[in-house]
Design an enzyme around this catalytic site. Structure first.
Site, PDB file in Angstrom:
ATOM      1  N   ILE A  78     -19.564  37.634   4.222  1.00 41.29           N
ATOM      2  CA  ILE A  78     -20.126  36.340   3.827  1.00 41.29           C
ATOM      3  C   ILE A  78     -21.493  36.586   3.183  1.00 41.29           C
ATOM      4  O   ILE A  78     -22.261  37.428   3.655  1.00 41.29           O
ATOM      5  CB  ILE A  78     -20.306  35.420   5.067  1.00 41.29           C
ATOM      6  CG1 ILE A  78     -19.033  35.389   5.929  1.00 41.29           C
ATOM      7  CG2 ILE A  78     -20.762  34.022   4.671  1.00 41.29           C
ATOM      8  CD1 ILE A  78     -17.908  34.557   5.430  1.00 41.29           C
ATOM      9  N   ASP A 115     -16.753  44.774  12.199  1.00 43.55           N
ATOM     10  CA  ASP A 115     -17.896  44.485  11.320  1.00 43.55           C
ATOM     11  C   ASP A 115     -17.632  45.086   9.946  1.00 43.55           C
ATOM     12  O   ASP A 115     -16.866  46.064   9.829  1.00 43.55           O
ATOM     13  CB  ASP A 115     -19.162  45.162  11.881  1.00 43.55           C
ATOM     14  CG  ASP A 115     -19.941  44.233  12.794  1.00 43.55           C
ATOM     15  OD1 ASP A 115     -19.361  43.238  13.266  1.00 43.55           O
ATOM     16  OD2 ASP A 115     -21.128  44.533  13.063  1.00 43.55           O
ATOM     17  N   VAL A 116     -18.298  44.547   8.944  1.00 37.79           N
ATOM     18  CA  VAL A 116     -18.085  45.064   7.584  1.00 37.79           C
ATOM     19  C   VAL A 116     -19.141  46.091   7.170  1.00 37.79           C
ATOM     20  O   VAL A 116     -18.905  46.904   6.273  1.00 37.79           O
ATOM     21  CB  VAL A 116     -18.052  43.897   6.554  1.00 37.79           C
ATOM     22  CG1 VAL A 116     -19.449  43.322   6.307  1.00 37.79           C
ATOM     23  CG2 VAL A 116     -17.410  44.327   5.261  1.00 37.79           C
ATOM     24  N   ASP A 117     -20.290  46.083   7.856  1.00 40.26           N
ATOM     25  CA  ASP A 117     -21.373  46.988   7.456  1.00 40.26           C
ATOM     26  C   ASP A 117     -21.123  48.374   8.065  1.00 40.26           C
ATOM     27  O   ASP A 117     -21.965  48.938   8.773  1.00 40.26           O
ATOM     28  CB  ASP A 117     -22.736  46.431   7.886  1.00 40.26           C
ATOM     29  CG  ASP A 117     -22.786  46.050   9.355  1.00 40.26           C
ATOM     30  OD1 ASP A 117     -21.712  45.878   9.965  1.00 40.26           O
ATOM     31  OD2 ASP A 117     -23.903  45.931   9.905  1.00 40.26           O
ATOM     32  N   HIS A 161     -19.936  50.243  23.564  1.00 36.42           N
ATOM     33  CA  HIS A 161     -21.082  50.179  22.648  1.00 36.42           C
ATOM     34  C   HIS A 161     -21.800  51.527  22.649  1.00 36.42           C
ATOM     35  O   HIS A 161     -22.052  52.089  23.720  1.00 36.42           O
ATOM     36  CB  HIS A 161     -22.024  49.060  23.116  1.00 36.42           C
ATOM     37  CG  HIS A 161     -23.071  48.697  22.108  1.00 36.42           C
ATOM     38  ND1 HIS A 161     -24.107  49.536  21.785  1.00 36.42           N
ATOM     39  CD2 HIS A 161     -23.219  47.586  21.340  1.00 36.42           C
ATOM     40  CE1 HIS A 161     -24.857  48.961  20.864  1.00 36.42           C
ATOM     41  NE2 HIS A 161     -24.329  47.763  20.577  1.00 36.42           N
ATOM     42  N   THR A 173     -26.961  44.719  28.296  1.00 41.62           N
ATOM     43  CA  THR A 173     -27.628  43.522  27.765  1.00 41.62           C
ATOM     44  C   THR A 173     -26.691  42.314  27.780  1.00 41.62           C
ATOM     45  O   THR A 173     -26.540  41.600  26.789  1.00 41.62           O
ATOM     46  CB  THR A 173     -28.161  43.793  26.344  1.00 41.62           C
ATOM     47  OG1 THR A 173     -27.073  44.268  25.534  1.00 41.62           O
ATOM     48  CG2 THR A 173     -29.264  44.831  26.354  1.00 41.62           C
ATOM     49  N   GLU A 183     -21.220  38.789  20.689  1.00 42.21           N
ATOM     50  CA  GLU A 183     -21.057  39.996  21.519  1.00 42.21           C
ATOM     51  C   GLU A 183     -21.221  39.663  23.014  1.00 42.21           C
ATOM     52  O   GLU A 183     -20.514  40.214  23.855  1.00 42.21           O
ATOM     53  CB  GLU A 183     -22.075  41.048  21.087  1.00 42.21           C
ATOM     54  CG  GLU A 183     -21.898  42.392  21.760  1.00 42.21           C
ATOM     55  CD  GLU A 183     -22.826  43.442  21.158  1.00 42.21           C
ATOM     56  OE1 GLU A 183     -22.392  44.183  20.252  1.00 42.21           O
ATOM     57  OE2 GLU A 183     -23.990  43.510  21.595  1.00 42.21           O
ATOM     58  N   ASP A 210     -23.242  55.064  15.708  1.00 42.70           N
ATOM     59  CA  ASP A 210     -24.395  54.853  14.844  1.00 42.70           C
ATOM     60  C   ASP A 210     -25.190  56.152  14.909  1.00 42.70           C
ATOM     61  O   ASP A 210     -25.573  56.581  16.004  1.00 42.70           O
ATOM     62  CB  ASP A 210     -25.213  53.666  15.390  1.00 42.70           C
ATOM     63  CG  ASP A 210     -26.358  53.301  14.462  1.00 42.70           C
ATOM     64  OD1 ASP A 210     -26.869  54.212  13.751  1.00 42.70           O
ATOM     65  OD2 ASP A 210     -26.755  52.122  14.455  1.00 42.70           O
TER      66      ASP A 210
HETATM   67  C1  LIG Z   1     -21.489  47.012  15.380  1.00 44.18           C
HETATM   68  C2  LIG Z   1     -21.607  45.854  16.259  1.00 44.18           C
HETATM   69  O1  LIG Z   1     -21.254  45.898  17.412  1.00 44.18           O
HETATM   70  N1  LIG Z   1     -22.098  44.758  15.694  1.00 44.18           N
HETATM   71  C3  LIG Z   1     -22.358  43.560  16.439  1.00 44.18           C
HETATM   72  C4  LIG Z   1     -23.877  43.344  16.491  1.00 44.18           C
HETATM   73  O2  LIG Z   1     -24.491  43.130  15.253  1.00 44.18           O
HETATM   74  P1  LIG Z   1     -24.951  43.732  13.908  1.00 44.18           P
HETATM   75  O3  LIG Z   1     -26.385  43.939  13.912  1.00 44.18           O
HETATM   76  O4  LIG Z   1     -24.107  44.844  13.475  1.00 44.18           O
HETATM   77  O5  LIG Z   1     -24.588  42.383  13.070  1.00 44.18           O
HETATM   78  P2  LIG Z   1     -24.208  42.224  11.575  1.00 44.18           P
HETATM   79  O6  LIG Z   1     -25.417  41.957  10.767  1.00 44.18           O
HETATM   80  O7  LIG Z   1     -23.373  43.334  11.162  1.00 44.18           O
HETATM   81  O8  LIG Z   1     -23.350  40.890  11.639  1.00 44.18           O
HETATM   82  C5  LIG Z   1     -22.060  40.893  12.178  1.00 44.18           C
HETATM   83  C6  LIG Z   1     -21.008  40.708  11.084  1.00 44.18           C
HETATM   84  O9  LIG Z   1     -21.023  39.368  10.641  1.00 44.18           O
HETATM   85  C7  LIG Z   1     -20.712  39.321   9.244  1.00 44.18           C
HETATM   86  N2  LIG Z   1     -21.829  38.771   8.493  1.00 44.18           N
HETATM   87  C8  LIG Z   1     -23.034  38.595   9.069  1.00 44.18           C
HETATM   88  C9  LIG Z   1     -24.087  38.011   8.364  1.00 44.18           C
HETATM   89  C10 LIG Z   1     -23.886  37.625   7.029  1.00 44.18           C
HETATM   90  O10 LIG Z   1     -24.788  37.117   6.335  1.00 44.18           O
HETATM   91  N3  LIG Z   1     -22.671  37.815   6.485  1.00 44.18           N
HETATM   92  C11 LIG Z   1     -21.649  38.383   7.170  1.00 44.18           C
HETATM   93  O11 LIG Z   1     -20.569  38.546   6.629  1.00 44.18           O
HETATM   94  C12 LIG Z   1     -20.430  40.759   8.823  1.00 44.18           C
HETATM   95  O12 LIG Z   1     -19.068  41.003   8.933  1.00 44.18           O
HETATM   96  C13 LIG Z   1     -21.201  41.536   9.838  1.00 44.18           C
HETATM   97  O13 LIG Z   1     -20.703  42.852   9.958  1.00 44.18           O
HETATM   98  O14 LIG Z   1     -24.130  42.099  17.177  1.00 44.18           O
HETATM   99  C14 LIG Z   1     -23.612  40.970  16.500  1.00 44.18           C
HETATM  100  C15 LIG Z   1     -24.050  39.769  17.257  1.00 44.18           C
HETATM  101  O15 LIG Z   1     -25.427  39.768  17.353  1.00 44.18           O
HETATM  102  C16 LIG Z   1     -22.120  41.077  16.408  1.00 44.18           C
HETATM  103  O16 LIG Z   1     -21.545  40.997  17.678  1.00 44.18           O
HETATM  104  C17 LIG Z   1     -21.729  42.375  15.753  1.00 44.18           C
HETATM  105  O17 LIG Z   1     -20.329  42.506  15.759  1.00 44.18           O
HETATM  106 MN   LIG Z   2     -22.778  45.168  11.935  1.00 43.39          MN
END
Ligand SMILES: CC(=O)N[C@H]1[C@@H](OP(=O)(O)OP(=O)(O)OC[C@H]2O[C@@H](n3ccc(=O)[nH]c3=O)[C@H](O)[C@@H]2O)O[C@H](CO)[C@H](O)[C@@H]1O
Ligand SMILES: [Mn+2]
Length: 491
Positions: free
Chosen positions: A261, A349-351, A371, A383, A441, A464
């Site tokens: 997104i 997740d996509v990143d 995790h 957490t 999460e 990671d």
């Molecule tokens: C690797 C892992 O365990 N990641 C978790 C961690 O965050 P992360 O810090 O990895 O979160 P993140 O920024 O990757 O967001 C989660 C996911 O939401 C989607 N996204 C988010 C924002 C945006 O503008 N557009 C979009 O598409 C995208 O698929 C992304 O991968 O904690 C999050 C909640 O806080 C979620 O539970 C994630 O699954």
């Molecule tokens: Mn992520």
């Protein structure tokens, strides 16, 4: 005392309300008071005897034919009101006398109600809607039967003409229907038998691999089984050849859901390219890409049996909300679409990028991933959401592991239940003005405390590199990409 050999059954037909169908052995006669322009005459036989070799006989109208033989069985007979509805829809009632339907008995009550209902209704077309009554008692009424001496005896032959014709035609239709149905069922059974025969012809190719050693566990440095007997998947604990063979036989299709997104669409290219190299190689895969920018989804070459499905969805201003709404969207799409298209869902997740094999060894009814930051941690360091006001609250003396929000899955049904429950919990929190510490999460972790996963993926499946390279980590299969939060989130 005269008693039929068994409690007679009778049916009042809605198709042809002039008819009552009597079971073999039943006795029926019309009440003389019913003589009008149409009087009815029953069909039956000797009490307790047969009235025919078929189980049902219609009572037939005998126009303008009062009289008949007085019934010698009158004192034992009971009555029911029968309504005849003419072709013009006008109804006319008559009293039909039946054996074995004692006054004030439930069967009698039923009959009275049914005839009342009949009189209010024009002739209904369906044979199957015949009202069926069973006179349950053999206790017969004595003496003062309204039939008296002038009851009409039952004439067997009457049943074979007139009204019987229509009845037999329907009956024939019914029989033809049954035969057709039988033929279909036969075909169905045949198909299935053939299918089973195919299964029996399964080849048993040689399977050559290192024998498992009971006294030499493949991994002794890590836990490979939870106390509820869910395997924890580490490199060295499984044999992909055996597993691939098992899943290939089932021709399983796996759905991989991923959200891109707003700015996160930039991660799609690498994500898809590496998935093609490492994710479920040799199996059928549907990539379900949820995005608000379908035109920015990159075209990536796909191997056979693999498809990209772009699902356009709305965005939200806050990244936390985007992350949390994944639960809602996955549950909705599971119900509407995924359930018809795939056996398992893997939600990530996509990143991220795939860096090594992620195959069918991960598949199970319900799975979560340890995790990378907490696999070795104690309970109190997890957490989890610790505020009781949140639906994601986990008390300090509960919980097994801390699971990552970025990799879970299972059968479509299990994923549907998980995501629906988490979404509902998040909606309750929202209404109460509280948001769980780690968003989706936290809710996922709460769910897994009470609905334990049937398989758990080691941090090999979500690593990671900021966490270093511990000795226990033999493979890094799915890696978090470094990202500039300020530049990418909420953009
Ligand atoms: C690797 C892992 O365990 N990641 C978790 C961690 O965050 P992360 O810090 O990895 O979160 P993140 O920024 O990757 O967001 C989660 C996911 O939401 C989607 N996204 C988010 C924002 C945006 O503008 N557009 C979009 O598409 C995208 O698929 C992304 O991968 O904690 C999050 C909640 O806080 C979620 O539970 C994630 O699954
Ligand atoms: Mn992520």
């Amino acid at each position: 005392m005269l008693r039929p050999r068994r409690a007679p059954h009778f049916w009042v037909s809605q198709d042809r309300p002039a008819s009552v169908f009597l079971r073999k052995g039943a006795i029926a006669v019309t009440h003389p008071a019913a003589s009008g322009p149409d009087s009815y005459r029953g069909l039956g036989g000797a009490p307790g005897g047969r009235i025919g070799h078929r189980s049902c006989w219609p009572v037939r109208s005998l126009l303008g034919k009062p009289g008949g033989l007085p019934s010698p069985f009158a004192p034992e007979w009971d009555c029911v009101d029968l309504v005849r509805v003419s072709r013009t829809g006008r109804s006319q009632s008559t009293r039909l006398l039946l054996a074995s339907c004692p006054p004030h008995s439930p069967a009698r009550q039923q009959a009275v109600c049914a005839t009342a209902a009949l009189s209010g209704e024009p002739a209904a077309p369906s044979f199957s809607r015949m009202l069926r009554y069973r006179a349950g008692s053999n206790k017969l009424r004595n003496s003062s039967s309204p039939l008296g001496e002038s009851g009409y005896a039952i004439d067997k032959d009457q049943g074979k003409t007139g009204g019987v014709k229509g009845y037999l035609t329907k009956r024939r239709l019914y029989v033809v229907g049954c035969i057709t149905l039988l033929c279909f069922s036969f075909g169905f059974v045949c198909n299935h038998t053939c299918f089973l025969e195919d299964l029996l012809q399964v080849k048993l190719p040689r399977m050559i691999y290192t024998k498992p050693q009971i006294l030499k566990p493949s991994r002794s440095d890590v836990l490979t089984m939870t106390p509820w007997f869910a395997p924890i998947v580490w490199e060295g604990t499984y044999n992909s050849e055996i597993l691939n063979e098992q899943f290939r036989r089932r021709n399983v299709t796996v759905g991989l859901t991923v959200f891109a997104i707003k700015k996160y669409v930039v991660f799609l290219k690498k994500f898809l390219e590496t998935a093609e190299m490492y994710f479920m190689v040799g199996h059928r895969v549907n990539y379900y890409i949820f995005t608000d920018r379908p035109e920015e989804v990159p075209k990536v070459a796909l191997k056979e049996g693999r498809n990209v499905v772009v699902l356009q969805v709305q965005n939200y201003p806050r990244w936390q909300e985007i992350s949390m709404r994944r639960m809602e969207l996955i549950s909705n799409f599971s119900q509407q679409r995924f359930i018809n298209e795939v056996s398992y869902l893997v939600c990530v997740d996509v990143d991220m990028r795939f860096n090594d094999q992620v195959g069918v060894e991960i598949l199970s009814n319900l799975f979560g991933t340890l995790h990378p930051g907490f696999y070795a941690a104690e309970r109190q360091s997890f957490t989890y959401e610790r505020r009781p006001a949140s639906q994601a609250y986990v008390p300090s003396d509960e919980g097994d592991f801390y699971y990552a929000g970025g990799f879970f899955g299972g059968t479509v049904m299990e994923v549907y239940m998980l995501t629906k429950k988490c979404h509902e919990a998040m909606m309750v929190d929202k209404a109460n003005g509280i948001e769980a510490i780690w968003h989706d999460e936290s809710h996922l972790n709460k769910y897994f405390v009470y609905y334990k996963p049937t398989k758990i993926l080691s941090p090999e499946y979500l690593w990671d590199d900021n966490m270093g390279r511990p000795e226990i980590l033999k493979k890094r299969r799915f890696l978090a990409l470094p990202k500039n939060h300020a530049a990418i989130r909420n953009k």
